[in-house]
Motif scaffolding. Sequence first.
Motif, PDB file in Angstrom:
ATOM      1  N   TRP A   1       0.752   3.677   9.078  1.00  0.00           N
ATOM      2  CA  TRP A   1       1.940   2.897   8.696  1.00  0.00           C
ATOM      3  C   TRP A   1       3.229   3.658   8.985  1.00  0.00           C
ATOM      4  CZ3 TRP A   1       4.997   3.386   3.842  1.00  0.00           C
ATOM      5  CH2 TRP A   1       5.952   2.357   3.720  1.00  0.00           C
ATOM      6  N   LEU A   2       3.229   4.976   8.759  1.00  0.00           N
ATOM      7  CA  LEU A   2       4.416   5.790   9.003  1.00  0.00           C
ATOM      8  C   LEU A   2       4.245   6.528  10.319  1.00  0.00           C
ATOM      9  CD1 LEU A   2       7.142   6.800   7.806  1.00  0.00           C
ATOM     10  CD2 LEU A   2       5.868   8.748   6.909  1.00  0.00           C
ATOM     11  N   SER A   3       4.950   6.079  11.360  1.00  0.00           N
ATOM     12  CA  SER A   3       4.879   6.763  12.644  1.00  0.00           C
ATOM     13  C   SER A   3       5.732   8.027  12.603  1.00  0.00           C
ATOM     14  CB  SER A   3       5.360   5.833  13.758  1.00  0.00           C
ATOM     15  OG  SER A   3       6.728   5.495  13.554  1.00  0.00           O
ATOM     16  N   GLY A   4       5.412   8.980  13.483  1.00  0.00           N
ATOM     17  CA  GLY A   4       6.164  10.225  13.500  1.00  0.00           C
ATOM     18  C   GLY A   4       5.984  11.050  12.245  1.00  0.00           C
ATOM     19  N   SER A   5       4.829  10.939  11.609  1.00  0.00           N
ATOM     20  CA  SER A   5       4.647  11.581  10.303  1.00  0.00           C
ATOM     21  C   SER A   5       4.553  13.100  10.388  1.00  0.00           C
ATOM     22  CB  SER A   5       3.403  11.023   9.616  1.00  0.00           C
ATOM     23  OG  SER A   5       2.225  11.302  10.350  1.00  0.00           O
ATOM     24  N   ALA A   6       4.217  13.648  11.553  1.00  0.00           N
ATOM     25  CA  ALA A   6       4.123  15.109  11.663  1.00  0.00           C
ATOM     26  C   ALA A   6       5.474  15.773  11.426  1.00  0.00           C
ATOM     27  CB  ALA A   6       3.572  15.514  13.032  1.00  0.00           C
ATOM     28  N   ALA A   7       6.552  15.153  11.925  1.00  0.00           N
ATOM     29  CA  ALA A   7       7.885  15.720  11.712  1.00  0.00           C
ATOM     30  C   ALA A   7       8.238  15.705  10.237  1.00  0.00           C
ATOM     31  CB  ALA A   7       8.921  14.930  12.521  1.00  0.00           C
TER      32      ALA A   7
ATOM     33  N   HIS B   1      -2.144  11.358   8.455  1.00  0.00           N
ATOM     34  CA  HIS B   1      -1.384  10.940   9.635  1.00  0.00           C
ATOM     35  C   HIS B   1      -0.610   9.637   9.428  1.00  0.00           C
ATOM     36  CE1 HIS B   1      -3.477  14.139  11.728  1.00  0.00           C
ATOM     37  NE2 HIS B   1      -4.636  13.603  11.419  1.00  0.00           N
ATOM     38  N   GLY B   2       0.061   9.512   8.263  1.00  0.00           N
ATOM     39  CA  GLY B   2       0.904   8.357   8.021  1.00  0.00           C
ATOM     40  C   GLY B   2       0.210   7.144   7.458  1.00  0.00           C
ATOM     41  N   ASP B   3      -1.051   7.282   7.026  1.00  0.00           N
ATOM     42  CA  ASP B   3      -1.773   6.156   6.440  1.00  0.00           C
ATOM     43  C   ASP B   3      -1.196   5.801   5.068  1.00  0.00           C
ATOM     44  OD1 ASP B   3      -3.513   6.104   8.597  1.00  0.00           O
ATOM     45  OD2 ASP B   3      -5.026   7.348   7.602  1.00  0.00           O
ATOM     46  N   LEU B   4      -1.319   4.517   4.715  1.00  0.00           N
ATOM     47  CA  LEU B   4      -0.854   4.003   3.429  1.00  0.00           C
ATOM     48  C   LEU B   4      -2.021   3.397   2.683  1.00  0.00           C
ATOM     49  CD1 LEU B   4       1.403   2.938   1.418  1.00  0.00           C
ATOM     50  CD2 LEU B   4       1.412   0.850   2.829  1.00  0.00           C
ATOM     51  N   ILE B   5      -2.125   3.694   1.379  1.00  0.00           N
ATOM     52  CA  ILE B   5      -3.055   3.003   0.509  1.00  0.00           C
ATOM     53  C   ILE B   5      -2.299   2.607  -0.752  1.00  0.00           C
ATOM     54  CG2 ILE B   5      -3.927   5.130  -0.565  1.00  0.00           C
ATOM     55  CD1 ILE B   5      -6.690   3.680  -0.703  1.00  0.00           C
ATOM     56  N   VAL B   6      -2.502   1.392  -1.206  1.00  0.00           N
ATOM     57  CA  VAL B   6      -1.885   0.896  -2.434  1.00  0.00           C
ATOM     58  C   VAL B   6      -3.003   0.465  -3.367  1.00  0.00           C
ATOM     59  CG1 VAL B   6      -0.308  -0.790  -3.456  1.00  0.00           C
ATOM     60  CG2 VAL B   6       0.159   0.124  -1.172  1.00  0.00           C
ATOM     61  N   MET B   7      -3.028   1.034  -4.561  1.00  0.00           N
ATOM     62  CA  MET B   7      -4.010   0.680  -5.579  1.00  0.00           C
ATOM     63  C   MET B   7      -3.333  -0.262  -6.561  1.00  0.00           C
ATOM     64  SD  MET B   7      -5.813   4.417  -6.187  1.00  0.00           S
ATOM     65  CE  MET B   7      -4.267   5.347  -6.206  1.00  0.00           C
ATOM     66  N   GLY B   8      -3.876  -1.481  -6.704  1.00  0.00           N
ATOM     67  CA  GLY B   8      -3.191  -2.479  -7.511  1.00  0.00           C
ATOM     68  C   GLY B   8      -4.103  -3.189  -8.487  1.00  0.00           C
TER      69      GLY B   8
ATOM     70  N   ILE C   1       0.408   5.230  -2.026  1.00  0.00           N
ATOM     71  CA  ILE C   1       0.266   6.610  -1.558  1.00  0.00           C
ATOM     72  C   ILE C   1       0.401   6.637  -0.037  1.00  0.00           C
ATOM     73  CG2 ILE C   1      -1.218   8.631  -1.416  1.00  0.00           C
ATOM     74  CD1 ILE C   1      -2.609   7.682  -3.965  1.00  0.00           C
ATOM     75  N   VAL C   2       1.318   7.460   0.458  1.00  0.00           N
ATOM     76  CA  VAL C   2       1.456   7.735   1.885  1.00  0.00           C
ATOM     77  C   VAL C   2       0.902   9.132   2.136  1.00  0.00           C
ATOM     78  CG1 VAL C   2       3.026   7.918   3.843  1.00  0.00           C
ATOM     79  CG2 VAL C   2       3.513   6.290   1.999  1.00  0.00           C
ATOM     80  N   SER C   3      -0.023   9.257   3.092  1.00  0.00           N
ATOM     81  CA  SER C   3      -0.677  10.528   3.391  1.00  0.00           C
ATOM     82  C   SER C   3      -0.161  11.095   4.703  1.00  0.00           C
ATOM     83  CB  SER C   3      -2.199  10.346   3.469  1.00  0.00           C
ATOM     84  OG  SER C   3      -2.739   9.981   2.223  1.00  0.00           O
TER      85      SER C   3
END
Length: 212
Positions: A40-46, A173-180, A142-144
């Motif tokens: 979900w979040l590109s460019g997460s390494a920076a 690497h920019g993955d998203l998980i939402v616990m709801g 959570i963004v990882s």
Amino acid sequence: MDVAVQESLLDFGDDPLPSALRPERAPLSRGAWIDVQRGWLSGSAALFARLAADVPWRAERRRMYDRTVDVPRLLCFYGEDAALPDPALDACRDALNAHYAAELGEEFVTAGLCFYRDGRDSVAWHGDRIGRGAAEDTMVAIVSLGEARPLLLRPAPPASAADGPGVRYSLGHGDLIVMGGSCQRTWEHAVPKSARPTGPRISIQFRPRGVR
């Protein structure tokens, strides 16, 4: 803090930006659910590099039963009135609020950061039940960043066969998980230790007011 992380194709780019939110929802038992969106979040390494260097990480010790132990990860918490440490986190929170606020009934306002330095760092089985999360349905997003680590979920005791098995997601690497839904009350989650060589990971947990 100077650390190296193995990049993936999803990490490329200088300006970390969240993409359009199109998560896949997986229902769990007892009214809980999980949304997942890979990369979900590109460019997460920076962003990982900036947070690793600039966030005032701290080590904590906590009382466990009859002894005090080191918390096996570094931590930093930003309350609802605190400025986030990077504009990319503001962009993530704004996007999450635009997508989920109507369903949640409020906005994400805090951010808790965890730094897992290697496979020896972990978090034990738990639900975010400090405050309103113990009695009310809520969401935790959570963004990882950095190396992928397993996030395990299982029904909270007392579990039954009707709950089905636990689930496992490898997140980084920019993955998203939402616990709801009822997830924090009726399920537990953990990041286990790993005996294999494991690179560093940062997780950013966005929560509503009064949930920890």
